[in-house]
Design an enzyme around this catalytic site. Structure first.
Site, mmCIF file in Angstrom:
data_model
loop_
_atom_site.group_PDB
_atom_site.id
_atom_site.type_symbol
_atom_site.label_atom_id
_atom_site.label_comp_id
_atom_site.label_asym_id
_atom_site.label_seq_id
_atom_site.Cartn_x
_atom_site.Cartn_y
_atom_site.Cartn_z
ATOM 1 N N ARG A 59 42.183 -2.847 -72.487
ATOM 2 C CA ARG A 59 41.782 -2.772 -74.120
ATOM 3 C C ARG A 59 42.759 -2.050 -74.864
ATOM 4 O O ARG A 59 43.043 -2.204 -76.024
ATOM 5 C CB ARG A 59 40.401 -1.838 -74.152
ATOM 6 C CG ARG A 59 39.171 -2.754 -73.598
ATOM 7 C CD ARG A 59 37.694 -2.004 -73.809
ATOM 8 N NE ARG A 59 38.094 -0.591 -73.036
ATOM 9 C CZ ARG A 59 37.869 -0.389 -71.975
ATOM 10 N NH1 ARG A 59 37.423 -1.261 -71.198
ATOM 11 N NH2 ARG A 59 37.685 0.761 -71.539
ATOM 12 N N GLU A 96 37.625 10.437 -61.509
ATOM 13 C CA GLU A 96 36.312 11.141 -61.165
ATOM 14 C C GLU A 96 36.213 11.053 -59.464
ATOM 15 O O GLU A 96 35.804 11.977 -58.997
ATOM 16 C CB GLU A 96 35.264 10.926 -61.841
ATOM 17 C CG GLU A 96 34.325 11.947 -62.244
ATOM 18 C CD GLU A 96 33.203 11.665 -63.091
ATOM 19 O OE1 GLU A 96 33.555 10.539 -63.763
ATOM 20 O OE2 GLU A 96 32.178 12.243 -63.304
HETATM 21 P P1 AMP Z 1 40.342 8.662 -68.963
HETATM 22 O O1 AMP Z 1 39.062 9.188 -68.351
HETATM 23 O O2 AMP Z 1 40.578 9.330 -70.385
HETATM 24 O O3 AMP Z 1 41.339 8.407 -67.944
HETATM 25 O O4 AMP Z 1 39.679 7.225 -69.272
HETATM 26 C C1 AMP Z 1 40.019 6.132 -68.562
HETATM 27 C C2 AMP Z 1 40.262 4.850 -69.210
HETATM 28 O O5 AMP Z 1 38.826 4.223 -69.382
HETATM 29 C C3 AMP Z 1 40.453 4.822 -70.723
HETATM 30 O O6 AMP Z 1 41.739 3.899 -71.001
HETATM 31 C C4 AMP Z 1 39.417 4.626 -71.444
HETATM 32 O O7 AMP Z 1 39.611 3.515 -72.388
HETATM 33 C C5 AMP Z 1 38.481 3.997 -70.821
HETATM 34 N N1 AMP Z 1 37.164 4.934 -70.727
HETATM 35 C C6 AMP Z 1 36.782 5.994 -70.286
HETATM 36 N N2 AMP Z 1 35.710 6.171 -70.500
HETATM 37 C C7 AMP Z 1 35.152 5.407 -71.431
HETATM 38 C C8 AMP Z 1 33.861 5.337 -72.257
HETATM 39 N N3 AMP Z 1 33.000 6.228 -72.168
HETATM 40 N N4 AMP Z 1 33.860 4.354 -73.075
HETATM 41 C C9 AMP Z 1 34.718 3.533 -73.324
HETATM 42 N N5 AMP Z 1 36.158 3.561 -72.759
HETATM 43 C C10 AMP Z 1 36.374 4.584 -71.678
#
Ligand code: AMP
Length: 173
Positions: A59, A96
């Site tokens: 995305r 996680e």
């Molecule tokens: P992060 O936890 O910040 O490493 O997020 C991991 C990836 O998953 C990122 O590229 C976000 O675009 C996507 N992502 C994580 N959580 C969400 C969420 N609640 N909604 C949409 N995209 C998410």
């Protein structure tokens, strides 16, 4: 901004129970919202020295490529293992549950290049942190880290201390 927020759809329990997934497809399919999001993100960096924008599949590529185009800078993809065809640098990072790995072409960044990192959503911040480290492994300087959406309750910013962070839309729980 409210109009943009309305174009982000909340999907409870996707892709697994307990996750409130922020679906940006309604924003992307609405031409004026898509354009407005890119212009507002670009506005923040108009006077910054940026040589390239780095973003992550999948995305991140959609808005990231449009943002790079609007800023008049090159676009550098970060991908999941085995997708990039040339020599790669890679980094693994904790999720996680479990671990993930991302890769970048070794010749994508030269020492001292000023890199803007972009992703659509910052959740825990782990992905953005890994991208920043990957950029730095190649000698790049992260001049900014930006997001369309920040999920403030997950405190992803805490993983990006020392970086200049900008998120266009901040969402609480
Ligand atoms: P992060 O936890 O910040 O490493 O997020 C991991 C990836 O998953 C990122 O590229 C976000 O675009 C996507 N992502 C994580 N959580 C969400 C969420 N609640 N909604 C949409 N995209 C998410």
């Amino acid at each position: 901004m409210d109009r943009l927020i309305q174009k982000i759809r909340n999907i409870p329990d996707f892709p697994k129970k307990g996750v409130a997934f922020k679906d940006i497809t309604p924003l992307l399919q609405d031409a004026s919202s898509f354009k407005r999001a890119i212009l507002l993100l670009a506005e923040h960096y108009r006077n910054s020295k940026v040589s390239s924008l780095v973003s992550v599949e999948s995305r991140g590529f959609i808005l990231g490529a449009a943002l790079a185009y609007e800023l008049g800078v090159g676009f550098i993809p970060v991908r999941k293992p085995g997708k990039l065809p040339y020599k790669v640098e890679r980094i693994s990072y904790n999720l996680e549950y479990g671990e993930d790995t991302i890769e970048i072409h070794t010749d994508a960044i030269k020492k001292g290049d000023e890199i803007l990192v972009f992703d659509d959503v910052i959740a825990t911040g782990g992905t953005a942190q890994a991208i920043c480290r990957l950029v730095e492994k190649l000698g790049g300087v992260v001049v900014g880290v930006c997001f369309l959406v920040e999920l403030t309750y997950l405190k992803g910013r805490d993983k990006l201390k020392g970086y200049d962070i900008f998120s266009l839309i901040k969402l609480g729980k």
